[in-house]
Motif scaffolding. Structure first.
Motif, PDB file in Angstrom:
ATOM      1  N   GLY A 133       4.104 -33.870 -20.293  1.00  0.00           N
ATOM      2  CA  GLY A 133       4.610 -35.032 -20.995  1.00  0.00           C
ATOM      3  C   GLY A 133       4.817 -36.213 -20.067  1.00  0.00           C
ATOM      4  N   THR A 134       5.315 -37.303 -20.627  1.00  0.00           N
ATOM      5  CA  THR A 134       5.685 -38.489 -19.849  1.00  0.00           C
ATOM      6  C   THR A 134       7.082 -38.931 -20.277  1.00  0.00           C
ATOM      7  N   LYS A 135       7.856 -39.414 -19.301  1.00  0.00           N
ATOM      8  CA  LYS A 135       9.246 -39.780 -19.567  1.00  0.00           C
ATOM      9  C   LYS A 135       9.344 -41.114 -20.309  1.00  0.00           C
ATOM     10  N   LEU A 136      10.533 -41.348 -20.843  1.00  0.00           N
ATOM     11  CA  LEU A 136      10.799 -42.603 -21.532  1.00  0.00           C
ATOM     12  C   LEU A 136      10.619 -43.788 -20.594  1.00  0.00           C
ATOM     13  N   ASP A 137       9.937 -44.824 -21.082  1.00  0.00           N
ATOM     14  CA  ASP A 137       9.861 -46.054 -20.318  1.00  0.00           C
ATOM     15  C   ASP A 137      10.857 -47.056 -20.905  1.00  0.00           C
ATOM     16  N   ARG A 138      10.813 -48.272 -20.428  1.00  0.00           N
ATOM     17  CA  ARG A 138      11.781 -49.273 -20.869  1.00  0.00           C
ATOM     18  C   ARG A 138      11.623 -49.614 -22.345  1.00  0.00           C
ATOM     19  N   GLU A 139      10.446 -49.398 -22.895  1.00  0.00           N
ATOM     20  CA  GLU A 139      10.209 -49.681 -24.314  1.00  0.00           C
ATOM     21  C   GLU A 139      10.500 -48.479 -25.199  1.00  0.00           C
ATOM     22  N   GLY A 140      10.891 -47.353 -24.581  1.00  0.00           N
ATOM     23  CA  GLY A 140      11.206 -46.156 -25.349  1.00  0.00           C
ATOM     24  C   GLY A 140      10.015 -45.263 -25.626  1.00  0.00           C
ATOM     25  N   LYS A 141       8.859 -45.599 -25.054  1.00  0.00           N
ATOM     26  CA  LYS A 141       7.675 -44.775 -25.287  1.00  0.00           C
ATOM     27  C   LYS A 141       7.722 -43.529 -24.405  1.00  0.00           C
ATOM     28  N   CYS A 142       7.243 -42.439 -24.947  1.00  0.00           N
ATOM     29  CA  CYS A 142       7.201 -41.182 -24.188  1.00  0.00           C
ATOM     30  C   CYS A 142       6.160 -40.259 -24.812  1.00  0.00           C
ATOM     31  N   ARG A 143       5.842 -39.213 -24.085  1.00  0.00           N
ATOM     32  CA  ARG A 143       4.969 -38.157 -24.614  1.00  0.00           C
ATOM     33  C   ARG A 143       5.715 -36.837 -24.478  1.00  0.00           C
TER      34      ARG A 143
END
Length: 257
Positions: A208-218
């Protein structure tokens, strides 16, 4: 020869009866029938000696320490394009989950991590689009129009760390496989931990990928699917087996208190 007797004019004899009262006997005067007695009172009366000083009691002040109210959070979840679902050794399904939504609430986690929030999603608001010809492709081709897999969530909760971006959400759902009105199999129960880290099984794995500043994640999760009471599905999918959920999502957290 004249003889005389000299008597002191002011002799006094002090007899002390107590510490409180003294009696003074005046000198003898032959013109008076007897000694004159004059009581002398001590400067400290018995009342003054026995009386206790009043004790001044200051009012007791009770200080109540107010505990800080826990911060409440509102959490929103959206699924996007670019998702995948895989089962057994078959190639992954390309899955467009755009339109999936869910809302939940959060509180500061008791794990001791200052920026970690415990979240729980309301199942009544949680919607994940079905796998159908309009949302899913297999080997580059849309699913047949009559084939459909509905996803019914039963549990979606976990933790979100706003500082590190790490997300761990327990996910449990029933997958209902149907072919038009002709055939409807018993549900496949999928239970896994959707994480922004790695998820590894014996057959499947994902990152997965962690939350970024825009709230996107995998979020990825590998689950074991157990056999069901259906001979066709058990043999077709090779149950028991593993499946992989790979969701591209946006998670937004806002303070509501």
């Amino acid at each position: 020869m004249q003889m005389g007797c000299k008597i002191n004019s002011n002799p006094t004899t002090l007899i002390k009866f107590s510490t409180k009262t003294a009696i003074v006997f005046s000198s003898f005067n032959p013109l008076q029938p007897g000694p004159r007695i004059r009581p002398v009172t001590s400067t400290f009366s018995s009342h003054n000696q026995n009386q206790q000083e009043p004790v001044t009691t200051s009012p007791t002040t009770t200080t109540q320490t107010k505990l800080p109210k826990p911060e409440n959070y509102s959490v929103k979840f959206k699924t996007l394009r670019g998702c995948k679902l895989g089962i057994s050794r078959y190639p992954d399904f390309e899955y467009n989950a755009e339109g999936g939504t869910g809302t939940g609430t959060g509180l500061k986690s008791d794990s001791g991590l200052p920026n970690e929030i415990s979240v729980s999603f309301d199942l009544q608001t949680l919607y994940i689009p079905p796998l159908a010809s309009s949302t899913t492709k297999f080997l580059g081709l849309p699913l047949p129009p009559f084939l459909k897999i509905d996803i019914v969530p039963e549990l979606f909760q976990g933790t979100i760390n706003e500082e590190t971006g790490k997300v761990d959400l327990e996910f449990k759902a029933r997958f209902w496989f149907s072919v038009g009105k002709i055939y409807r199999a018993p549900p496949l129960v999928v239970e896994t931990m959707l994480t922004s880290e790695e998820s590894n099984g014996k057959m499947r794995k994902g990152r997965g990928t962690k939350l970024d500043r825009e709230g996107k994640c995998r979020l990825v999760g590998v689950a074991t699917v157990v056999p069901i009471n259906d001979v066709f599905m058990n043999s077709f999918l090779g149950l028991p087996t593993e499946c992989l959920a790979d969701l591209n999502a946006i998670i937004s957290v806002s303070c509501s208190s």
